[in-house]
Motif scaffolding. Sequence first.
Motif, PDB file in Angstrom:
ATOM      1  N   ASP A  38       0.817  -1.211   0.000  1.00  9.36           N
ATOM      2  CA  ASP A  38       0.000   0.000   0.000  1.00  9.36           C
ATOM      3  C   ASP A  38       0.854   1.266   0.000  1.00  9.36           C
ATOM      4  N   GLY A  39       2.174   1.103  -0.029  1.00 13.12           N
ATOM      5  CA  GLY A  39       3.070   2.250  -0.069  1.00 13.12           C
ATOM      6  C   GLY A  39       3.225   2.956   1.259  1.00 13.12           C
ATOM      7  N   GLY A  40       2.705   2.349   2.320  1.00 11.58           N
ATOM      8  CA  GLY A  40       2.800   2.960   3.642  1.00 11.58           C
ATOM      9  C   GLY A  40       4.190   2.870   4.236  1.00 11.58           C
ATOM     10  N   LEU A  41       4.402   3.661   5.260  1.00 17.14           N
ATOM     11  CA  LEU A  41       5.716   3.746   5.893  1.00 17.14           C
ATOM     12  C   LEU A  41       6.183   2.405   6.462  1.00 17.14           C
ATOM     13  N   LEU A  42       5.309   1.706   7.186  1.00 18.49           N
ATOM     14  CA  LEU A  42       5.730   0.432   7.779  1.00 18.49           C
ATOM     15  C   LEU A  42       6.093  -0.591   6.714  1.00 18.49           C
ATOM     16  N   GLN A  43       5.309  -0.659   5.658  1.00 15.98           N
ATOM     17  CA  GLN A  43       5.650  -1.596   4.575  1.00 15.98           C
ATOM     18  C   GLN A  43       6.941  -1.172   3.887  1.00 15.98           C
ATOM     19  N   GLY A  44       7.126   0.123   3.714  1.00 16.43           N
ATOM     20  CA  GLY A  44       8.352   0.613   3.102  1.00 16.43           C
ATOM     21  C   GLY A  44       9.579   0.252   3.921  1.00 16.43           C
ATOM     22  N   LEU A  45       9.462   0.427   5.224  1.00 19.51           N
ATOM     23  CA  LEU A  45      10.578   0.070   6.100  1.00 19.51           C
ATOM     24  C   LEU A  45      10.792  -1.447   6.150  1.00 19.51           C
ATOM     25  N   ALA A  46       9.708  -2.200   6.134  1.00 21.22           N
ATOM     26  CA  ALA A  46       9.823  -3.667   6.117  1.00 21.22           C
ATOM     27  C   ALA A  46      10.500  -4.134   4.830  1.00 21.22           C
ATOM     28  N   GLN A  47      10.125  -3.535   3.710  1.00 23.85           N
ATOM     29  CA  GLN A  47      10.757  -3.882   2.439  1.00 23.85           C
ATOM     30  C   GLN A  47      12.247  -3.567   2.481  1.00 23.85           C
ATOM     31  N   GLU A  48      12.574  -2.405   2.996  1.00 24.58           N
ATOM     32  CA  GLU A  48      13.969  -2.000   3.108  1.00 24.58           C
ATOM     33  C   GLU A  48      14.779  -3.021   3.908  1.00 24.58           C
ATOM     34  N   ARG A  49      14.231  -3.424   5.035  1.00 21.73           N
ATOM     35  CA  ARG A  49      14.925  -4.385   5.896  1.00 21.73           C
ATOM     36  C   ARG A  49      15.041  -5.752   5.223  1.00 21.73           C
ATOM     37  N   VAL A  89      22.176   1.017   3.044  1.00 25.22           N
ATOM     38  CA  VAL A  89      22.948   1.181   4.270  1.00 25.22           C
ATOM     39  C   VAL A  89      23.536   2.588   4.416  1.00 25.22           C
ATOM     40  N   GLN A  90      23.951   3.180   3.315  1.00 27.58           N
ATOM     41  CA  GLN A  90      24.609   4.482   3.413  1.00 27.58           C
ATOM     42  C   GLN A  90      23.722   5.643   2.951  1.00 27.58           C
ATOM     43  N   ASP A  91      22.933   5.408   1.925  1.00 29.99           N
ATOM     44  CA  ASP A  91      22.100   6.482   1.366  1.00 29.99           C
ATOM     45  C   ASP A  91      20.624   6.263   1.697  1.00 29.99           C
ATOM     46  N   TYR A  92      20.371   5.662   2.859  1.00 25.03           N
ATOM     47  CA  TYR A  92      19.007   5.307   3.276  1.00 25.03           C
ATOM     48  C   TYR A  92      18.066   6.501   3.317  1.00 25.03           C
ATOM     49  N   TYR A  93      18.580   7.684   3.522  1.00 22.95           N
ATOM     50  CA  TYR A  93      17.752   8.883   3.588  1.00 22.95           C
ATOM     51  C   TYR A  93      17.160   9.258   2.229  1.00 22.95           C
ATOM     52  N   GLU A  94      17.705   8.668   1.157  1.00 24.05           N
ATOM     53  CA  GLU A  94      17.185   8.913  -0.189  1.00 24.05           C
ATOM     54  C   GLU A  94      16.283   7.781  -0.691  1.00 24.05           C
ATOM     55  N   TRP A  95      16.196   6.692   0.075  1.00 26.15           N
ATOM     56  CA  TRP A  95      15.438   5.524  -0.361  1.00 26.15           C
ATOM     57  C   TRP A  95      13.960   5.885  -0.526  1.00 26.15           C
ATOM     58  N   GLN A  96      13.362   5.452  -1.612  1.00 33.70           N
ATOM     59  CA  GLN A  96      11.949   5.719  -1.903  1.00 33.70           C
ATOM     60  C   GLN A  96      11.084   4.672  -1.212  1.00 33.70           C
ATOM     61  N   ARG A  97      10.751   4.919   0.045  1.00 33.26           N
ATOM     62  CA  ARG A  97      10.030   3.937   0.853  1.00 33.26           C
ATOM     63  C   ARG A  97       8.602   3.692   0.386  1.00 33.26           C
TER      64      ARG A  97
END
Length: 141
Positions: free
Chosen positions: A31-42, A102-110
Amino acid sequence: MYYVNREQISVRLAVIPQLAEAMDKLVSSWDGGLLQGLAQERALHLAVETVTDVGSYLIDGFIMRDASSYEDIIEIIAGEQVFPEALKPDLMELVRLRRPLVQDYYEWQRSELHPLTVKLPACLIAFKEAVLSYLQKELDV
């Protein structure tokens, strides 16, 4: 005789089904939500670490040439035919995500579903099976 740390390879390979399941669930309910975005990242980050850790243990254990980068780990174990050539493009794309994760996480499209999240479950399972087959063939266990 080689000393291959099968225990450490095994514990890392055991994570793969969980990662594949998590990615499948993310894809089916995205759904593009923050929790799913962070889960995908991890999940992607753990996939990178799992594949490169396993590759490093294989390189060390079978005394393959030293790797100079994460991409090189994939190149080396691909060259040693640890996994089918068809997996190499996705595995290379995966390890190239390490820096952004790991390094450019602030730019990741969550909010975006990464295309690899869709492809990786099958790729990771195939990687696991290929590594186990390689170990059995090489170590006759």
